[in-house]
Write a protein that holds these residues in place. Structure first.
Motif, mmCIF file in Angstrom:
data_model
loop_
_atom_site.group_PDB
_atom_site.id
_atom_site.type_symbol
_atom_site.label_atom_id
_atom_site.label_comp_id
_atom_site.label_asym_id
_atom_site.label_seq_id
_atom_site.Cartn_x
_atom_site.Cartn_y
_atom_site.Cartn_z
ATOM 1 N N GLY B 5 1.136 52.723 5.201
ATOM 2 C CA GLY B 5 2.183 52.288 6.129
ATOM 3 C C GLY B 5 3.451 51.921 5.392
ATOM 4 O O GLY B 5 3.451 51.624 4.206
ATOM 5 N N GLU B 6 4.535 51.959 6.130
ATOM 6 C CA GLU B 6 5.849 51.770 5.534
ATOM 7 C C GLU B 6 6.003 50.442 4.786
ATOM 8 O O GLU B 6 6.685 50.362 3.786
ATOM 9 C CB GLU B 6 6.874 51.813 6.660
ATOM 10 C CG GLU B 6 8.269 52.052 6.170
ATOM 11 C CD GLU B 6 8.892 53.144 6.989
ATOM 12 O OE1 GLU B 6 9.297 52.833 8.112
ATOM 13 O OE2 GLU B 6 8.949 54.275 6.521
ATOM 14 N N GLU B 7 5.384 49.409 5.321
ATOM 15 C CA GLU B 7 5.590 48.113 4.702
ATOM 16 C C GLU B 7 4.382 47.661 3.897
ATOM 17 O O GLU B 7 4.279 46.508 3.525
ATOM 18 C CB GLU B 7 5.974 47.067 5.751
ATOM 19 C CG GLU B 7 7.327 47.396 6.355
ATOM 20 C CD GLU B 7 7.916 46.246 7.141
ATOM 21 O OE1 GLU B 7 7.865 45.120 6.650
ATOM 22 O OE2 GLU B 7 8.436 46.502 8.235
ATOM 23 N N ALA B 8 3.476 48.597 3.615
ATOM 24 C CA ALA B 8 2.333 48.228 2.799
ATOM 25 C C ALA B 8 2.787 48.036 1.359
ATOM 26 O O ALA B 8 3.417 48.906 0.793
ATOM 27 C CB ALA B 8 1.273 49.318 2.862
ATOM 28 N N PRO B 9 2.496 46.875 0.772
ATOM 29 C CA PRO B 9 2.896 46.686 -0.616
ATOM 30 C C PRO B 9 2.148 47.662 -1.512
ATOM 31 O O PRO B 9 0.976 47.932 -1.284
ATOM 32 C CB PRO B 9 2.507 45.245 -0.922
ATOM 33 C CG PRO B 9 1.676 44.770 0.192
ATOM 34 C CD PRO B 9 1.781 45.730 1.322
ATOM 35 N N VAL B 10 2.842 48.237 -2.494
ATOM 36 C CA VAL B 10 2.185 49.192 -3.364
ATOM 37 C C VAL B 10 1.701 48.547 -4.648
ATOM 38 O O VAL B 10 0.836 49.064 -5.312
ATOM 39 C CB VAL B 10 3.102 50.367 -3.734
ATOM 40 C CG1 VAL B 10 3.101 51.394 -2.641
ATOM 41 C CG2 VAL B 10 4.492 49.905 -4.059
ATOM 42 N N THR B 11 2.330 47.451 -5.030
ATOM 43 C CA THR B 11 1.957 46.927 -6.337
ATOM 44 C C THR B 11 1.780 45.433 -6.328
ATOM 45 O O THR B 11 1.074 44.873 -5.512
ATOM 46 C CB THR B 11 3.016 47.274 -7.386
ATOM 47 O OG1 THR B 11 4.277 46.854 -6.893
ATOM 48 C CG2 THR B 11 3.056 48.745 -7.669
ATOM 49 N N SER B 12 2.485 44.868 -7.232
ATOM 50 C CA SER B 12 2.265 43.492 -7.617
ATOM 51 C C SER B 12 2.726 42.502 -6.565
ATOM 52 O O SER B 12 3.474 42.835 -5.669
ATOM 53 C CB SER B 12 3.107 43.274 -8.834
ATOM 54 O OG SER B 12 4.440 43.609 -8.503
ATOM 55 N N ASP B 13 2.313 41.304 -6.745
ATOM 56 C CA ASP B 13 2.829 40.245 -5.900
ATOM 57 C C ASP B 13 4.032 39.603 -6.583
ATOM 58 O O ASP B 13 4.441 39.977 -7.675
ATOM 59 C CB ASP B 13 1.741 39.207 -5.609
ATOM 60 C CG ASP B 13 1.178 38.619 -6.894
ATOM 61 O OD1 ASP B 13 1.754 38.879 -7.977
ATOM 62 O OD2 ASP B 13 0.164 37.912 -6.821
#
Ligand SMILES: Nc1nc2c(ncn2[C@@H]2O[C@H](COP(=O)(O)OP(=O)(O)O)[C@@H](O)[C@H]2O)c(=O)[nH]1
Ligand SMILES: [Mg+2]
Lengths: 200, 124
Positions: B5-13
């Motif tokens: 999804g568009e707002e799914a984080p891909v990496t780190s916090d």
């Protein structure tokens, strides 16, 4: 197998831009969620489209707080992009940009040095396109409208789309299927022709 | 192929980004545009005490030119963090840069014509 190592190397797709490339152009592919931005980029990109994220710090003031304390919250927004080598010395980057008003920092970043924007529109969800048009215009980006034909049974005339979106007479409107490379390329061509007219 | 999804984080916090940048403010896009091309300058030595992210950028950029956005995408770094680390390397003379967009938003005809020709060759 008697394979020549150097030709095997060239056959292997490099992730890098060809060393002769000296110029990079950027076009934004904008539109609301699920309108086909990632699909269009994927249909044209020579690399597997990449995804990265931009962190946004948003200031939010609690209106019910009399001291007017400002909170900072961090949101993450993903952007997809692809690359297309267009001549010996020129690459084109296509950046998919979501249309939410709250991502101003991201839009500044995106708009910087962009040639223009291809604005994808699903005619069944026109109201979701208005905020995107506002953003594109606010950043002074020239744009063309690409109507994505999700439902072949539902037809909308160009005049209907123009009227509903209150477009200027010279804003191009093209129909496209973002899954098809040729169709996506034709939508970008309409945009670039428009940019050339504007630059004249 | 999966399309998150568009707002799914891909990496780190946020905490990881903070550690990588040492809590410094991220530079604006005035420093390095997303589509500026970068590569490692020849004959450079990795700075002493380079962290894992700088090492990863170093190795990736040794292979040829990539845009700032591609460096971020390949390494799973947020764009702002990649830009900060690339700006550091650039200031230390480790990077070559190409295709920097002009500061003003002036569209250049020759580029537009090249883009048009390139796209037209796709549709045959
Ligand atoms: N029928 C049809 N489906 C499309 C078209 N473009 C995208 N889709 C589909 O619509 C969905 C959302 O597309 P996506 O590219 O992820 O949208 P984004 O959120 O704007 O990036 C995907 O399942 C696509 O396969 C199109 O032109 N026609
Ligand atoms: Mg998408």
């Amino acid at each position: 197998m008697d394979s020549n190592p150097s030709s095997a190397e060239t056959a292997q797709k490099s992730i890098y831009v060809s060393s002769a490339v000296t110029n990079a152009a950027k076009i934004l592919v904008v539109g609301h969620f699920a309108v086909g931005k990632t699909t269009l980029i994927g249909s044209l990109s020579e690399i597997t489209p990449l995804r990265t994220e931009e962190k946004m710090t948003q200031a939010s003031v609690h209106v019910d707080d009399l001291r007017g304390v400002t909170d900072k919250t961090t949101t993450t927004v993903a952007l997809d992009f692809g690359r297309l080598t267009l001549s010996d010395d020129l690459v084109l980057y296509l950046f998919g940009t979501p249309g939410q008003q709250r991502f101003m920092q991201l839009w500044e970043d995106m708009a910087r040095g962009a040639l223009g924007a291809l604005l994808l529109v699903d005619p069944a969800r026109l109201e979701e396109t208005f905020p995107v048009i506002d953003l594109v215009e606010r950043y002074g980006l020239e744009y063309a409208i690409a109507v994505n034909c999700f439902d072949p049974a539902a037809t909308y005339s160009e005049a209907e789309v123009r009227e509903a979106l209150d477009l200027l007479p010279d804003t191009p409107v093209v129909y496209c299927d973002a899954r098809e490379q040729q169709s996506s390329a034709m939508a970008l061509i309409a945009l670039v022709r428009h940019l050339l007219e504007r630059a004249a | 192929m999966t399309t998150p999804g568009e707002e799914a984080p891909v990496t780190s916090d946020f905490v990881r980004s903070y550690v990588i940048t040492g809590g410094r403010d991220l530079p604006s896009s005035e420093e390095l545009a997303l589509h500026t091309l970068v590569t490692l300058a020849p004959g450079r030595t990795l700075p002493l005490g380079a962290g894992p992210e700088v090492r990863a950028i170093w190795e990736l950029c040794a292979g040829g030119y990539l845009s700032v956005a591609e460096v971020a995408g390949h390494l799973g770094l947020p764009v702002g963090v990649a830009r900060l680390l690339l700006t550091d390397l650039s200031e230390q003379g480790h990077l070559l840069r190409r295709a920097e967009p002009p500061r003003a938003q002036n569209v250049d005809r020759a580029t537009l014509e090249k883009v048009l020709n390139g796209l037209q060759s796709l549709i045959g």
